[in-house]
Structures are given as structure tokens and as C-alpha cells.
Enzyme design. Structure first.
Site, PDB file in Angstrom:
ATOM      1  CG  LEU A 247      -1.863  -1.063   1.202  1.00  0.00           C
ATOM      2  CD1 LEU A 247      -2.218  -1.495   2.632  1.00  0.00           C
ATOM      3  CD2 LEU A 247      -2.889  -0.906   0.132  1.00  0.00           C
ATOM      4  N   PRO A 248       0.282   2.473  -0.422  1.00  0.00           N
ATOM      5  CG  PRO A 248      -1.144   3.923  -1.393  1.00  0.00           C
ATOM      6  CD  PRO A 248      -1.127   2.803  -0.751  1.00  0.00           C
TER       7      PRO A 248
ATOM      8  CB  THR B 152       8.293   2.215   1.755  1.00  0.00           C
ATOM      9  OG1 THR B 152       8.683   1.384   0.693  1.00  0.00           O
ATOM     10  CG2 THR B 152       9.424   2.872   2.354  1.00  0.00           C
TER      11      THR B 152
ATOM     12  CE  LYS C 276      12.409   1.153   0.474  1.00  0.00           C
ATOM     13  NZ  LYS C 276      12.443   0.812  -1.002  1.00  0.00           N
TER      14      LYS C 276
ATOM     15  CE  LYS D 299       6.131   5.975   1.355  1.00  0.00           C
ATOM     16  NZ  LYS D 299       5.409   4.567   0.844  1.00  0.00           N
TER      17      LYS D 299
END
Ligand code: NAD
Length: 296
Positions: free
Chosen positions: A70-71, A99, A174, A249
Site C-alpha cells: 500500500l502507499p 514502505t 529500507k 517519500k
């Protein structure tokens, strides 16, 4: 015989990344029940061999594992709270590949454990092509049990699956990785821009730096100069690849995490500032290596 490896899996979030990942799970022989808010994404998943669920709640029922792609953290939190927690059967494995921030990853994992579910965070390195080709790298945060159950599923979507540690450490890996990536890309771009001003040919500079101490992934695998190094988004007008908006982001997530942890990250902060300006200039859809254009 092969049926013993088949797992009933729900897949929620079939966008640029999730679409290819769900298709690879179906191709590997798993029974995939897919859900997304977009009809177009659902149609593609059906064509790739997935069964379609009417809602995230419906997808969550009667499966052994639920993958989400998902976003952002708020989407993960709402899908977990509104659909998965009440409807997944006891012991279901929740694998979040989105993420998101470390704090949300830890909070949803804790809430999942209270409901008798096992959650891991498993963000990915690699873009849309790697999602489609099944060559992603997964960095997994969670218990030994969670990792042992998630690994065979993730192996059907990637080339490397690494247990980073407890819940949230997959997300930590990440954002630390992408903080290096953002900073080295900026450094590589400004070095090529300076080389040009000093009348040093880009190909010659590449030949030298790629076998010298300035070498990095940003230079030798993803060179920001067209016609230099292996094929990269620079050769396609910076279309495709990893969007500058997604780099921004990830850098924002890294800066928030650094602030919460009291870590000093001046290079990461500078990269974030430069990508803020670049994305704010209407360039967020371009590949992140396009930042070379503004540094020239
Ligand atoms: P995307 O926007 O293409 O896909 C997200 C999908 O989630 C969309 O199809 C959307 O309809 C769906 N969605 C949103 N809310 C939903 C809900 N409540 N229920 C069901 N579906 C819902 O994004 P993407 O590029 O696939 O990225 C997904 C994640 O992967 C992000 O967290 C991103 O940061 C990460 N990521 C992306 C890349 C990349 O190159 N695109 C690389 C690495 C990691």
C-alpha cells in the site's frame, strides 16, 4: 506433490508494485485472493490468475497469509484495523511489503500479536521491473517464527530475503539503504556536472571513477548520464525507474526516524532538501537520477 507448497494468500494493494508481485505468487502456484480499490488493477490481477475479492475484509477470510503493498503507513493502519484484525483467522501471517515508518510498523505488529496474528514488515528494494520479474530484495522485520513462515512466500517474489531483526527493522533497513542511495545519487550527479565544467569527458570520467574509490551503485548500475554505463533511466529521458517523488517519500521517512532516534544525518538531510526542491518543481514523476539536470 506440488500442492503441499501451495498457500492460500490474500494480496491487498495491486498497484505498480503489488500487481506484479501478486501475479508472481499466482504463477508460483499459490491460491491468491486479490483486492484493490481500483477496478483496472483488479482486472489485471484476474488476468494474471488471481481470484478477486469484493473487499479487503473478504480477502482476509480463510487464508494462511495476507500480503499488503500500500502507499503509506496510514493505509496499512486502516486496512489492518478495519479489515484484517477482525476477519483474519487465528494465527494468520500478515506480511506488509509497503514502505512505511518504523513506529507504525511496530504498532501494527503489536496490535496484530494481541489479536493472535503474526505480523512482519517486509519492504522491498527494486522497482516495478523487479516486482514484475520476481527479483526484489526483501528486508524482513519480525520474530523467527514470522520470518520462517514469510520467507518461502517472499522467495516466490524475489531474489533475496533477509531477516533484519525484530518488527520494524525491515523498515529501518529500507530507509537507511535509501538514505545512502539518495545521497550517493546526488554526489554522483554533482561529480558528473563538475567534470563537464572542467572539460573532462563523461565517458572518460566513468571509466576512471567506476574502477576507483568514487564507484557506487548510483554510478555503475544506474549512471545518471545518457549513453554512459549500462542502460538506465537516463537513456530513456528519465522515464520509468524509481520516481523522484518516491525517493523523497523515503528520505522524509528516514529524516523523521532520525529525529525520533536523535541521530545526526546531515548528508541525508541535504539529499532530502534537494529532492524536496526537485519534486516541488513538478519533476516528482521523473526518475530520481534526473536530479542531475538541476545540478548541471
Ligand atoms: P501504487 O500507488 O502504484 O499502488 C498502491 C495501490 O494500493 C493502488 O493500486 C491503490 O489503489 C491501492 N490501495 C490504496 N488504498 C487501498 C485500500 N484501502 N485497499 C486496497 N487497495 C488500496 O504504489 P506502488 O508504486 O505500487 O508502491 C507501493 C508501495 O511500495 C509504497 O509503499 C512504495 O513506497 C513502495 N515501493 C515502491 C517502489 C516503486 O518503484 N514504485 C519501489 C519500492 C517500494
Amino acid at each position: 506433490m506440488q500442492e503441499s507448497n501451495m498457500t492460500a494468500i490474500a494480496f491487498i494493494g495491486l498497484g505498480n508494485m503489488g500487481g506484479g508481485m501478486a501475479a508472481n505468487l499466482a504463477k508460483a502456484g499459490h491460491a491468491v485472493k486479490a483486492f484493490d480499490l481500483s477496478q483496472d488493477a483488479l482486472d489485471k490481477a484476474r488476468a494474471a490468475g488471481c481470484a478477486i475479492a469484493d473487499s479487503a475484509t473478504e480477502a482476509a477470510k480463510d487464508v494462511e497469509a495476507i500480503v499488503t503493498m500500500l502507499p503509506a503507513g496510514k493505509h496499512v493502519q486502516s486496512v489492518y484495523q478495519e479489515s484484517l484484525f477482525a476477519h483474519a483467522r487465528d494465527g494468520t501471517l500478515l506480511i506488509d511489503c509497503s514502505t512505511i515508518d518504523v513506529a507504525t510498523a511496530r504498532a501494527v505488529a503489536e496490535a496484530a500479536a494481541e489479536k493472535g496474528l503474526v505480523a512482519v514488515d517486509a519492504p522491498v528494494s527494486g522497482g516495478i521491473a523487479a516486482a514484475e520479474g520476481g527479483t526484489l530484495t526483501f528486508m524482513v522485520g519480525g520474530s523467527d517464527e514470522g520470518f520462517a513462515r514469510a520467507a518461502p512466500i517472499l522467495e516466490d517474489m524475489g531474489k533475496a530475503v533477509i531477516h533484519a531483526g525484530t518488527n520494524g527493522t525491515g523498515q529501518a533497513a529500507k530507509m537507511c539503504n535509501n538514505m545512502i542511495l539518495g545521497a550517493t545519487m546526488v554526489a554522483t550527479c554533482e561529480a558528473f556536472a563538475l567534470a563537464e565544467k572542467l572539460e573532462l569527458d563523461a565517458q572518460k570520467f566513468y571509466d576512471i571513477a567506476s574502477v576507483s574509490s568514487g564507484q557506487s551503485w548510483s554510478m555503475t548500475s544506474y549512471c545518471p548520464v545518457p549513453g554512459v554505463g549500462p542502460q538506465s533511466p537516463a537513456d530513456k529521458g528519465f522515464e520509468g525507474g524509481f520516481a523522484a517523488g518516491l525517493m523523497l517519500k523515503d528520505l522524509r521517512l528516514a529524516m523523521d526516524a532520525a529525529e525520533n532516534a536523535g541521530a545526526h544525518v546531515p548528508m541525508g538531510a541535504k539529499a532530502r532538501e534537494l529532492y524536496e526542491a526537485f519534486a516541488g518543481d513538478g519533476k516528482k514523476r521523473l526518475d530520481f537520477s534526473a536530479i542531475i539536470e538541476t545540478l548541471k
